[in-house]
Structures are given as structure tokens and as C-alpha cells.
Design a protein around this motif. Sequence first.
Motif, mmCIF file in Angstrom:
data_model
loop_
_atom_site.group_PDB
_atom_site.id
_atom_site.type_symbol
_atom_site.label_atom_id
_atom_site.label_comp_id
_atom_site.label_asym_id
_atom_site.label_seq_id
_atom_site.Cartn_x
_atom_site.Cartn_y
_atom_site.Cartn_z
ATOM 1 N N GLY A 6 19.416 -24.917 -19.135
ATOM 2 C CA GLY A 6 18.594 -24.373 -20.204
ATOM 3 C C GLY A 6 18.142 -22.946 -20.008
ATOM 4 O O GLY A 6 17.426 -22.404 -20.858
ATOM 5 N N ALA A 7 18.543 -22.295 -18.916
ATOM 6 C CA ALA A 7 18.146 -20.899 -18.712
ATOM 7 C C ALA A 7 18.803 -20.001 -19.757
ATOM 8 O O ALA A 7 19.839 -20.342 -20.337
ATOM 9 C CB ALA A 7 18.541 -20.446 -17.307
ATOM 10 N N ASP A 8 18.200 -18.849 -19.998
ATOM 11 C CA ASP A 8 18.708 -17.910 -21.005
ATOM 12 C C ASP A 8 19.887 -17.141 -20.413
ATOM 13 O O ASP A 8 19.735 -16.040 -19.869
ATOM 14 C CB ASP A 8 17.589 -16.948 -21.411
ATOM 15 C CG ASP A 8 18.035 -15.953 -22.469
ATOM 16 O OD1 ASP A 8 19.100 -16.170 -23.084
ATOM 17 O OD2 ASP A 8 17.317 -14.955 -22.680
ATOM 18 N N THR A 9 21.097 -17.724 -20.521
ATOM 19 C CA THR A 9 22.248 -17.181 -19.816
ATOM 20 C C THR A 9 23.443 -16.872 -20.705
ATOM 21 O O THR A 9 24.381 -16.221 -20.249
ATOM 22 C CB THR A 9 22.706 -18.170 -18.734
ATOM 23 O OG1 THR A 9 22.881 -19.459 -19.332
ATOM 24 C CG2 THR A 9 21.685 -18.265 -17.606
ATOM 25 N N TRP A 10 23.446 -17.347 -21.941
ATOM 26 C CA TRP A 10 24.587 -17.137 -22.838
ATOM 27 C C TRP A 10 24.151 -16.366 -24.078
ATOM 28 O O TRP A 10 22.993 -16.449 -24.510
ATOM 29 C CB TRP A 10 25.184 -18.469 -23.293
ATOM 30 C CG TRP A 10 26.031 -19.169 -22.273
ATOM 31 C CD1 TRP A 10 25.599 -20.055 -21.326
ATOM 32 C CD2 TRP A 10 27.448 -19.067 -22.119
ATOM 33 N NE1 TRP A 10 26.666 -20.502 -20.583
ATOM 34 C CE2 TRP A 10 27.816 -19.915 -21.050
ATOM 35 C CE3 TRP A 10 28.441 -18.339 -22.771
ATOM 36 C CZ2 TRP A 10 29.129 -20.054 -20.623
ATOM 37 C CZ3 TRP A 10 29.757 -18.482 -22.354
ATOM 38 C CH2 TRP A 10 30.102 -19.327 -21.285
ATOM 39 N N ASP A 11 25.087 -15.672 -24.679
ATOM 40 C CA ASP A 11 24.888 -15.035 -25.978
ATOM 41 C C ASP A 11 26.098 -15.366 -26.844
ATOM 42 O O ASP A 11 27.236 -15.094 -26.446
ATOM 43 C CB ASP A 11 24.748 -13.524 -25.827
ATOM 44 C CG ASP A 11 24.397 -12.830 -27.137
ATOM 45 O OD1 ASP A 11 23.588 -13.395 -27.895
ATOM 46 O OD2 ASP A 11 24.928 -11.740 -27.401
ATOM 47 N N VAL A 12 25.869 -15.968 -27.996
ATOM 48 C CA VAL A 12 26.939 -16.306 -28.940
ATOM 49 C C VAL A 12 26.774 -15.435 -30.169
ATOM 50 O O VAL A 12 25.699 -15.400 -30.775
ATOM 51 C CB VAL A 12 26.906 -17.795 -29.330
ATOM 52 C CG1 VAL A 12 28.015 -18.107 -30.335
ATOM 53 C CG2 VAL A 12 27.054 -18.678 -28.088
ATOM 54 N N GLN B 68 22.514 -22.595 -27.160
ATOM 55 C CA GLN B 68 21.573 -23.453 -26.446
ATOM 56 C C GLN B 68 22.279 -24.578 -25.693
ATOM 57 O O GLN B 68 21.907 -24.920 -24.562
ATOM 58 C CB GLN B 68 20.554 -24.018 -27.435
ATOM 59 C CG GLN B 68 19.646 -22.941 -28.010
ATOM 60 C CD GLN B 68 18.817 -23.412 -29.192
ATOM 61 O OE1 GLN B 68 19.139 -24.411 -29.842
ATOM 62 N NE2 GLN B 68 17.753 -22.689 -29.488
ATOM 63 N N LYS B 69 23.340 -25.130 -26.298
ATOM 64 C CA LYS B 69 24.072 -26.203 -25.635
ATOM 65 C C LYS B 69 24.811 -25.691 -24.405
ATOM 66 O O LYS B 69 24.869 -26.379 -23.369
ATOM 67 C CB LYS B 69 25.054 -26.847 -26.619
ATOM 68 C CG LYS B 69 25.782 -28.067 -26.054
ATOM 69 C CD LYS B 69 24.814 -29.187 -25.737
ATOM 70 C CE LYS B 69 25.542 -30.421 -25.235
ATOM 71 N NZ LYS B 69 24.608 -31.523 -24.890
ATOM 72 N N LEU B 70 25.403 -24.507 -24.494
ATOM 73 C CA LEU B 70 26.072 -23.927 -23.333
ATOM 74 C C LEU B 70 25.074 -23.687 -22.203
ATOM 75 O O LEU B 70 25.386 -23.920 -21.022
ATOM 76 C CB LEU B 70 26.756 -22.622 -23.726
ATOM 77 C CG LEU B 70 27.974 -22.745 -24.645
ATOM 78 C CD1 LEU B 70 28.430 -21.360 -25.110
ATOM 79 C CD2 LEU B 70 29.130 -23.472 -23.959
ATOM 80 N N GLU B 71 23.885 -23.225 -22.548
ATOM 81 C CA GLU B 71 22.858 -22.998 -21.521
ATOM 82 C C GLU B 71 22.422 -24.305 -20.887
ATOM 83 O O GLU B 71 22.226 -24.375 -19.662
ATOM 84 C CB GLU B 71 21.684 -22.249 -22.144
ATOM 85 C CG GLU B 71 22.051 -20.812 -22.508
ATOM 86 C CD GLU B 71 21.018 -20.080 -23.328
ATOM 87 O OE1 GLU B 71 21.123 -18.847 -23.449
ATOM 88 O OE2 GLU B 71 20.098 -20.745 -23.857
ATOM 89 N N ASP B 72 22.295 -25.356 -21.688
ATOM 90 C CA ASP B 72 21.947 -26.666 -21.132
ATOM 91 C C ASP B 72 23.061 -27.196 -20.238
ATOM 92 O O ASP B 72 22.809 -27.792 -19.179
ATOM 93 C CB ASP B 72 21.688 -27.661 -22.264
ATOM 94 C CG ASP B 72 20.414 -27.363 -23.037
ATOM 95 O OD1 ASP B 72 19.566 -26.601 -22.515
ATOM 96 O OD2 ASP B 72 20.265 -27.862 -24.158
ATOM 97 N N THR B 73 24.308 -26.994 -20.651
ATOM 98 C CA THR B 73 25.458 -27.542 -19.929
ATOM 99 C C THR B 73 25.689 -26.829 -18.603
ATOM 100 O O THR B 73 25.951 -27.469 -17.573
ATOM 101 C CB THR B 73 26.720 -27.437 -20.802
ATOM 102 O OG1 THR B 73 26.527 -28.178 -22.008
ATOM 103 C CG2 THR B 73 27.946 -27.959 -20.074
ATOM 104 N N PHE B 74 25.587 -25.505 -18.610
ATOM 105 C CA PHE B 74 25.933 -24.723 -17.419
ATOM 106 C C PHE B 74 24.736 -24.378 -16.541
ATOM 107 O O PHE B 74 24.869 -24.262 -15.330
ATOM 108 C CB PHE B 74 26.628 -23.425 -17.835
ATOM 109 C CG PHE B 74 28.058 -23.596 -18.256
ATOM 110 C CD1 PHE B 74 29.067 -23.708 -17.313
ATOM 111 C CD2 PHE B 74 28.402 -23.657 -19.601
ATOM 112 C CE1 PHE B 74 30.396 -23.868 -17.692
ATOM 113 C CE2 PHE B 74 29.729 -23.818 -19.991
ATOM 114 C CZ PHE B 74 30.728 -23.923 -19.034
ATOM 115 N N ASP B 75 23.575 -24.165 -17.148
ATOM 116 C CA ASP B 75 22.489 -23.513 -16.418
ATOM 117 C C ASP B 75 21.120 -24.136 -16.655
ATOM 118 O O ASP B 75 20.102 -23.456 -16.589
ATOM 119 C CB ASP B 75 22.452 -22.031 -16.785
ATOM 120 C CG ASP B 75 23.755 -21.335 -16.455
ATOM 121 O OD1 ASP B 75 24.080 -21.203 -15.271
ATOM 122 O OD2 ASP B 75 24.462 -20.967 -17.404
#
Length: 483
Positions: free
Chosen positions: A281-287, A272-279
Motif C-alpha cells: 500500500g505504499a505510494d510507489t506507482w503512478d498510472v 492502488q491495487k499495484l501498490e497493495d500487491t507489490f508494496d
Amino acid sequence: MRRSTRTGALLGLLLTLLTLSIAPSAQAGDILTEKSAGRKYALQSKAATDKAGKATCVSAEINDAGNQAGKLRARTDCTSLSSLGSWETFTLHTNDKGSHAALRSEANGLYVSAEFHDADPHFGMLRARQDGSIGDWEQFQLVDLKDGWYALRYNFTEGGTSRDYYVTTEVNSTGSDENLLRARTTTTPGSWERFKLVEIPSSNTPPAAASTPSRTFNALTWNTCSNNSSCAMAGYTSAQFASAVAQRASSAQADVIFLQEFCEKWAKPLEQKLEDTFDQGADTWDVRFAPIQYQVGTTGQWAQKSCSNNRGAYGVAVAVPSENTWYKAVELTSPDDTERRTGICAAIPSWAVMACSAHFSTGGRDAEGKPYDDPDRYVQQAQASALAQQVGSYSGYRPVFGGDLNATPTVKPTNSTTPVLQPLYDAYKESDQPANRPTKGSNKLDYLYASPSANWSLTVIGSNTGNPSDHQPLWSTVGLPAR
């Protein structure tokens, strides 16, 4: 695809590191364990199987009310493992290097407790209800009965009296108590006390990789030292941890991230933090996460090592674009009676990239000559060979991988002329050659590798200033030809 790749973005190293932004941590009771690639099991009851005439497995009855919520009952047909759901799925965990094992329900993310405060007929009832760390009520010994079945033994101590209880399937009870699991038998285990751990298989085949033009993207690897009390990161909340990783990912403009010494329950907050940082809050990362394990006693079964402070299991993680739907733990053979080290691979089909993170056993000896897990380093070399083979085994995918390999580029096993990591150098291209700059103290222990046709550029070792880990992050830009 998540976003366009940022070429040349590693110049972000020149920026001053931002102050950590700290958000509220996840609430107790949140299910934060669904991002794990660890082994998953069904628990088959022999007594219930004999009674039903077909394989019957245990369910955690999550929807029951009050002190019945999460009770374990052997009532589900498990002839076909593919038909099982989260109520019938459990993972094994240990906080004492495998002397005991705890069961955790995949349905609610809670550990199974033996409820010894309840009066008959529910004395010793098993319930998936422990929301904290593994405690006394959650610790069972896995007893190998040498006939393909195991007994679950619980030691109950109260008022100076200690007694062993075996978990029983109450096949003679009726109604909602029929086939209830209770730790209540003190005699030699019979059929009612026999259980089988049936591993639920995961897919070995990723989706087909796409044909793709040449691609350039940024990869970051970092041992975060999250469970070592000597490192600041070990005292971080999930939000502080996520901010620390996202801060370095932002400096690297990372598109894939490899993390070691990672706590399982931090996967979702980090995503969620990566999505907030890069995009925004869009659903863009999977950890995704994979656990380091210990053998449970001498049974040949493996339980996930626990992080301290109720942070789930301990292991490695990979962060990739959210198109990923396939991920798999890569278990690495390790020295006997030590941690079983691991890796994790996740597919990015549109890039034709298999992204993998790994952490090798500790090799050699300390300054006083005391041996680490693999003092002669032959197991480390075997781990390098196994990793080299595994990451390159996915048809159509180009491997890009990294991690803490606990060996310098030139160190050799005892009485050997071949460096520990030579199997990786033989098959792949490493990002920081010939510089081989240190990433922990004066040693280079952290690496990024890619296909032989790859081109690494602008490799950066992160600053130690303000670093909450004992390893420095390493990042680089990798170019892959068209496929």
C-alpha cells in the motif's frame, strides 16, 4: 525509487495464476479522472470578454449549494492561461463518434448538463453535475461560426416537439446570475452565443534525466480488451480489472506496464491495487492515461471517446514508479473519419528511461474483405515512423515502449516492399525476435521495444487460460547500459 529491480523474476510464469481478488468498486462521485493526459480547455466567452475588456473564461462554481452547485459562469480573467485552475478547466468527450460533444469539469469530474427542468430565470442553465454516462442533457453540437468562435447548440425534444437552443452568456443579469451560461437562444447566434475553446498547453520538456549505472528491469504490455463486449474484461468492475492486471504484473514482476483498450476511471484503482500487491500500500506507482479521440463534426476540435458503463474516456495507459511527474499524450495521425489513435509517455528520471504505451489503427481487411480503418496500411506505417521519432526525442532518456501495433512483423502496405513496422525495427530493438510468437490468435500484434543498446532476455507470452482479453500479455526483462 519504488523498490529494487527483480532480475530473473519472469520465472513467475510457472506459478499457477491466482484467483481474482475482488474488492468494492469506487464510489459514485469520486474524482477518478485526474490521471489523464488528454487535451484540456478553457472556455472563453466573447460576450463576457467584450464586457470586461479582457479575456474572460467560464468557471464551474463547484462550491455553490443545491441546484446551483457546479453552475457555469463566465467570470474569470484568462488573459494568462497559466493562472487558471480546475474550475476553469474542461475536457471534451463523445459517445457518438464526434457528432456531439460533452464538456466535463476538471474540478469535480462531472459532465455539464443543460438544466431544462428548472423554471425561469434558470431554464437551460448549464451545470457540471452529471455523475453517470453522457446522456441527452449533456450532448451539444459544436457549431463553427467561421470567425474563430463556436456556438454550443443543444437540441431539446419534449412532447413530440424538437427545438434547438444555443448556449448564451447572460451578461445583463446581476448578482450570482451575472454571466450565467444558459441554453436558451433559438435565433441565429450573436456575440452572447460565441465561445472559444482555448487549449491549455502542457509541458513539452521532461525533467532532466539522471546519470545512472546499468539497469535491468521488467516490462509488461497487454491489450486488455476493456471496452469490447466480446471480451470478459468489458464486464469487469474497476476492482476486478485492477486485480486482473495486478495478477499478471505480479507474474511478470513488472516494473513498468503498458496497457491498451483501457478505461480512464480505472487508472486510480489500478494504481492502488499495484501498490497493495507489490508494496503493502505504499505510494510507489503512478498510472497515467491518454485518450483515443474523434473529431467533433468538421470543426478540427477533438473529443475523447467514451468507454461504456460510465468508466470515463477510452485509450491507453502506462504504469511507472511514482517518481514520475511528467507525462504526455502522443497523438497519432489516423485515417479520416476514424478514431484518432494515441500513445502516452511517462518519464522515470532516476532511470533515464522514457516509458511509452501505444495503440495503432486497425489495418487491412476482415475475412470477408471489408476494410478496417486503414485498409492499405500506409497510415499504420506513418504511425510507426511518428512513434519512432517521438519516443526517441527526449534528450537524455532511453526509450522503452510497447503496445498493440495491429500489424505483424512482416506485413507490408499495399504495393510496398517495406514492412509496416520497419521504422521501429530500424531504430530500436524488439524483445521477441527472432521468435515472433503470436499474441492474438495466430498473429503477433503486441510488442516491446527499447534502445538499440538494450539487451532483452526471458521474453514470455502469457497463457490464454483464464485470460479475460482477446490478446495475451507479453513481458520481458530489459537490460540497459550505464548512462
